[in-house]
Design a protein around this motif. Structure first.
Motif, PDB file in Angstrom:
ATOM      1  N   LYS A 137       0.879  -1.257  -0.093  1.00 39.77           N
ATOM      2  CA  LYS A 137       0.028   0.025  -0.037  1.00 39.77           C
ATOM      3  C   LYS A 137       0.761   1.246   0.083  1.00 39.77           C
ATOM      4  N   MET A 138       1.933   1.381   0.873  1.00 36.11           N
ATOM      5  CA  MET A 138       2.878   2.156   1.013  1.00 36.11           C
ATOM      6  C   MET A 138       3.584   2.618  -0.462  1.00 36.11           C
ATOM      7  N   LEU A 154       3.066   9.673   4.799  1.00 40.95           N
ATOM      8  CA  LEU A 154       3.651   8.471   4.216  1.00 40.95           C
ATOM      9  C   LEU A 154       4.844   8.208   4.883  1.00 40.95           C
ATOM     10  N   ASN A 155       5.754   9.153   5.169  1.00 41.80           N
ATOM     11  CA  ASN A 155       7.219   9.046   5.935  1.00 41.80           C
ATOM     12  C   ASN A 155       6.811   8.624   7.437  1.00 41.80           C
ATOM     13  N   SER A 156       5.851   8.855   7.877  1.00 45.01           N
ATOM     14  CA  SER A 156       5.459   8.404   9.186  1.00 45.01           C
ATOM     15  C   SER A 156       5.163   6.907   9.278  1.00 45.01           C
ATOM     16  N   TYR A 157       4.432   6.463   8.190  1.00 46.44           N
ATOM     17  CA  TYR A 157       3.925   5.170   8.067  1.00 46.44           C
ATOM     18  C   TYR A 157       5.359   4.313   7.788  1.00 46.44           C
ATOM     19  N   VAL A 158       6.321   4.834   6.858  1.00 45.04           N
ATOM     20  CA  VAL A 158       7.529   4.081   6.627  1.00 45.04           C
ATOM     21  C   VAL A 158       8.245   3.956   7.750  1.00 45.04           C
ATOM     22  N   ALA A 159       8.282   5.040   8.858  1.00 40.49           N
ATOM     23  CA  ALA A 159       9.087   4.860  10.172  1.00 40.49           C
ATOM     24  C   ALA A 159       8.308   3.894  11.103  1.00 40.49           C
ATOM     25  N   ASP A 185      12.302   6.651  -2.699  1.00 41.10           N
ATOM     26  CA  ASP A 185      13.133   5.694  -3.670  1.00 41.10           C
ATOM     27  C   ASP A 185      13.934   4.674  -2.844  1.00 41.10           C
ATOM     28  N   GLU A 186      14.426   5.164  -1.724  1.00 38.31           N
ATOM     29  CA  GLU A 186      15.187   4.180  -0.758  1.00 38.31           C
ATOM     30  C   GLU A 186      14.429   2.903  -0.595  1.00 38.31           C
ATOM     31  N   THR A 187      13.129   3.279   0.082  1.00 40.26           N
ATOM     32  CA  THR A 187      12.061   2.204   0.261  1.00 40.26           C
ATOM     33  C   THR A 187      11.930   1.247  -0.763  1.00 40.26           C
TER      34      THR A 187
END
Length: 262
Positions: free
Chosen positions: A51-52, A92-97, A147-149
């Protein structure tokens, strides 16, 4: 969203899709915290990662659409669109963290960072410095992290695909060996059946040969006896101790007529 629809219907549609995904991410992480089983947690994290990734693609599409209509919008509208994108990237970055934190807990202190991103200390520092960064810097930073993700996800998928390929090849080899062993067993059964049948035939032939030998021996003795009697009769025809052989007439000189015509 009504204001976005007035600017561009495509932007409004993309914004709606991103909002749905972010809402699904929020519900998914709440559900993840209630799951106790490790396998189910891993599957849930995979679904959230997909989803991310989809959300990142939509944000990039949103950014391209904003750049296309930049010449047709005023400064306030352009600033509003950039702030909207910045808000999406931050969320989105908060969910990645959060995903990194759950992944770290799931691997039992192995601390293998699949995303090859900055450590937690740097993440906190970046959050503190976010207020002092410009909109463009925030967007560039968000794009870099996404991009790193993506790169980390691609590496993880490559490992999974390689593992699946090795497993498939191993299963194919085992299947071929199993079929070969089945053929060998069938051939052994056929050989065993042929050997049993040949043994029975040999026994029957042995019995027939033994029977034929006995019959031949008896016939040989009978023929020898008949010949001996004939020879004795011819040599000594007057010997009354030797009876005539049935079917053989006595010599002509010893014949007597039962009726004399004279």
């Amino acid at each position: 969203m009504d204001h976005l629809a007035a600017v561009s219907e495509e932007l409004a549609e993309i914004d709606g899709q991103i909002a749905d995904i972010l809402r699904a991410l929020s519900n998914g992480f709440q559900k993840l915290e209630k799951i106790k089983d490790v396998n189910r947690q891993s599957r849930q994290l995979e679904e959230l990662t997909d989803k991310m990734r989809e959300c990142k693609r939509l944000i990039k599409e949103f950014d391209r659409e904003v750049k296309e209509i930049e010449s047709r919008t005023d400064a306030s509208t352009h600033r509003m669109l950039n702030e909207k994108k910045q808000s999406m990237v931050k969320e989105l970055n908060s969910y990645v963290a959060r995903k990194k934190q759950h992944q770290s807990n799931l691997e039992n202190n192995k601390r293998v960072n699949l995303f090859d991103g900055p450590s937690e200390g740097f993440e906190e520092e970046n959050v503190l410095l976010a207020s002092s960064m410009t909109n463009q810097q925030l967007m560039d930073k968000g794009n870099q992290m996404m991009d790193e993700t993506d790169q980390a996800i691609d590496r993880a998928k490559k490992v999974v695909h390689d593992t699946v390929d090795v497993g498939t090849e191993t299963a194919a080899a085992l299947k071929a060996q199993t079929e070969q062993m089945s053929k060998i067993v069938n051939e052994l059964d056929s050989i065993h059946f042929s050997i049993n049948k040949a043994s029975k035939l040999v026994k029957e032939l042995g019995r027939q040969v033994a029977t034929d030998k006995c019959i031949m021996a008896m016939l040989f003795l009978i023929v020898i006896g008949v010949i001996a009697i004939i020879i004795v009769k011819l040599v000594n025809p007057k010997n009354k101790d030797i009876r005539d052989i049935p079917g053989l007439a006595p010599p002509a000189m010893s014949r007597r007529l039962l009726w004399n015509p004279n």
